[in-house]
Design an enzyme around this catalytic site. Sequence first.
Site, PDB file in Angstrom:
ATOM      1  N   CYS A  35       0.798  -1.226   0.000  1.00 31.67           N
ATOM      2  CA  CYS A  35       0.000   0.000   0.000  1.00 31.67           C
ATOM      3  C   CYS A  35       0.831   1.276   0.000  1.00 31.67           C
ATOM      4  CB  CYS A  35      -0.940  -0.005   1.198  1.00 31.67           C
ATOM      5  SG  CYS A  35      -1.846  -1.553   1.373  1.00 31.67           S
ATOM      6  N   HIS A  44      -3.273   7.404   6.551  1.00 29.58           N
ATOM      7  CA  HIS A  44      -3.429   6.132   5.842  1.00 29.58           C
ATOM      8  C   HIS A  44      -4.838   5.601   6.092  1.00 29.58           C
ATOM      9  CE1 HIS A  44      -2.285   2.560   3.772  1.00 29.58           C
ATOM     10  NE2 HIS A  44      -2.417   1.781   4.830  1.00 29.58           N
ATOM     11  N   HIS A  75      -9.873   1.589  -0.390  1.00 25.52           N
ATOM     12  CA  HIS A  75      -8.430   1.436  -0.289  1.00 25.52           C
ATOM     13  C   HIS A  75      -7.927   0.940  -1.644  1.00 25.52           C
ATOM     14  CE1 HIS A  75      -4.467   0.645   0.848  1.00 25.52           C
ATOM     15  NE2 HIS A  75      -4.644  -0.048   1.968  1.00 25.52           N
TER      16      HIS A  75
END
Length: 392
Positions: free
Chosen positions: A157, A287, A321
């Site tokens: 990520c 995040h 995400h």
Amino acid sequence: MNVDIIDYESCTAAGINMSSLREALQQQQSGLIKNNLPYSELDTWIGSVPDIDKVTDLKEWQSRNNALAALGLEQGTLRQTLTKLINQYGSARIGLVMGSSTSSIDRTETAYTDLDDTGVLKPKYQQKQVHNPHAPSLFVSHYTGIEGPALTINTACSSSAKVFATAARWLEFGIVDAVLVGGVDTLCLSVLHGFNSLQLLSSNPCKPFDQHRDGINLGEASGFAILQRGGESSNSKGIRLAGYGESSDAYHMSHPHPEGLGARMSMTQALKRGNLNPSDIDYINLHGTSSRANDLIEGQLISDLFPKTTVCSSTKAWMGHTLGAAGITEAIIAMDSLLTGFIPGSMNLDSLDHALDFSIQAQSSSKECKHVMTNSFGFGGNNCTLLFSKVS
């Protein structure tokens, strides 16, 4: 640091380009929908970009991932800016750094469900440059005509956050004169069901940092930015990459370090490199995945490192995400706040986790920002923090 951002664009479920993304953020319009991925009956929400299906003319480069990259590159003025740079410096002096966690695994999935009668890949799927971890950079080089060094980063990520750090180093050492950085990841069964096997998906729209959050939603996106040494561009957007921090604590394959040591290191490195104090940061795009562990650890670190005057939010409730594209998607949202003064809130945040106490906001706000930060924390403790500043 002396690196300017001279152009950028984002393509997500919340908006196919910056104009539509800004509108979605301001109108609190999420792009998440109930999972409708073919052959998947998982009860979850996804951030799908329907326009990808219109890109069908890539020939030997065809894949959903490459289609989303092409779609993103056609937005805004990216192609025009690249053409000017190629004419100015030559195609060999333009670098390319892409971030992706899945590359074109979507195409590989499809190929293996459509084998010929002898169990062999059909000719249309025999694409060695597509079934390849380096596929995003191979394709974008081909699509744009960039002939300089090309690199694909896969650190889960944080992949497309780290592209900025690599580009800055290339520019610092004179390897190239400008760099196209990007990130692209698309939804497919391997991704969706893989995260489901980790028990990370939520059957509800995600609620980052909320007391009642119960998991993440996945999405797909592509994003691009063009970087150049400071002072060398006549069309600078007035945004500078002020600092970056990178770490890899390797605590666990998928769980963050319980004390957030690697995440803390990436944030403090970025501040040091940017010669900034925590109190200088006006806004942090977190995040904020909506998982129990990640949000708790990140929130505790923010509370420990930054004053209450630092406004924070997570924007994953708009597009999900987006994995290897999350870093650049959220970097773009953060840097765009330097130009617009608009700070998006944390959609779906009803009640802050009782164990947390920091300045995260549910509602959007307006504020003149000088310095902004974005965090991207990946599997295996691969962390990256970016700092962007307004050039006065």
